[in-house]
Motif scaffolding. Structure first.
Motif: not given
Length: 108
Positions: A9-19, A24-30
């Motif tokens: 199972a993927v937790t909500t926290e895990e989903s947020e981290l992956e999001k 960040a991969q797309r260059g979003d520094a924040r």
């Protein structure tokens, strides 16, 4: 009563981290700043479990966050982000111990 997610199972926290990691991969520094802030305590716990001092564990945390920043573009989400981050942490700890052992050998 707190339910523990099943192994797959993927937790909500895990989903947020992956999001955040994808942003960040797309260059979003924040997004990377938020990601680093959220994973820092976890990386610190992982590092502290294998280090002989809090200062050395903090050095590992800094190393891992730098490596994560540099290597995030190579992460392909075939595994969970936290699995990848744990691997980065484990390698940083192993490198630190290898270097320490090598230096000790040179001093003898």
């Amino acid at each position: 009563m707190r339910l523990i997610p099943s192994k797959g199972a993927v937790t909500t926290e895990e989903s947020e981290l992956e999001k955040l990691a994808r942003q960040a991969q797309r260059g979003d520094a924040r997004a990377f700043d938020r990601l680093a802030t959220q994973v820092r305590p976890r990386v610190r716990r992982w590092a502290a479990a294998h280090m002989d001092s809090a200062d050395n564990a903090e050095d590992i945390v800094q190393t891992v966050l730098l490596k994560a920043h540099r290597s995030l573009g190579e992460f392909n989400f075939s595994a969970r982000f936290t699995t990848w981050l744990y691997t980065v942490t484990r390698r940083a700890v192993a490198d630190w111990h290898r270097t320490r052992h090598r230096r000790a050998g040179l001093l003898e």
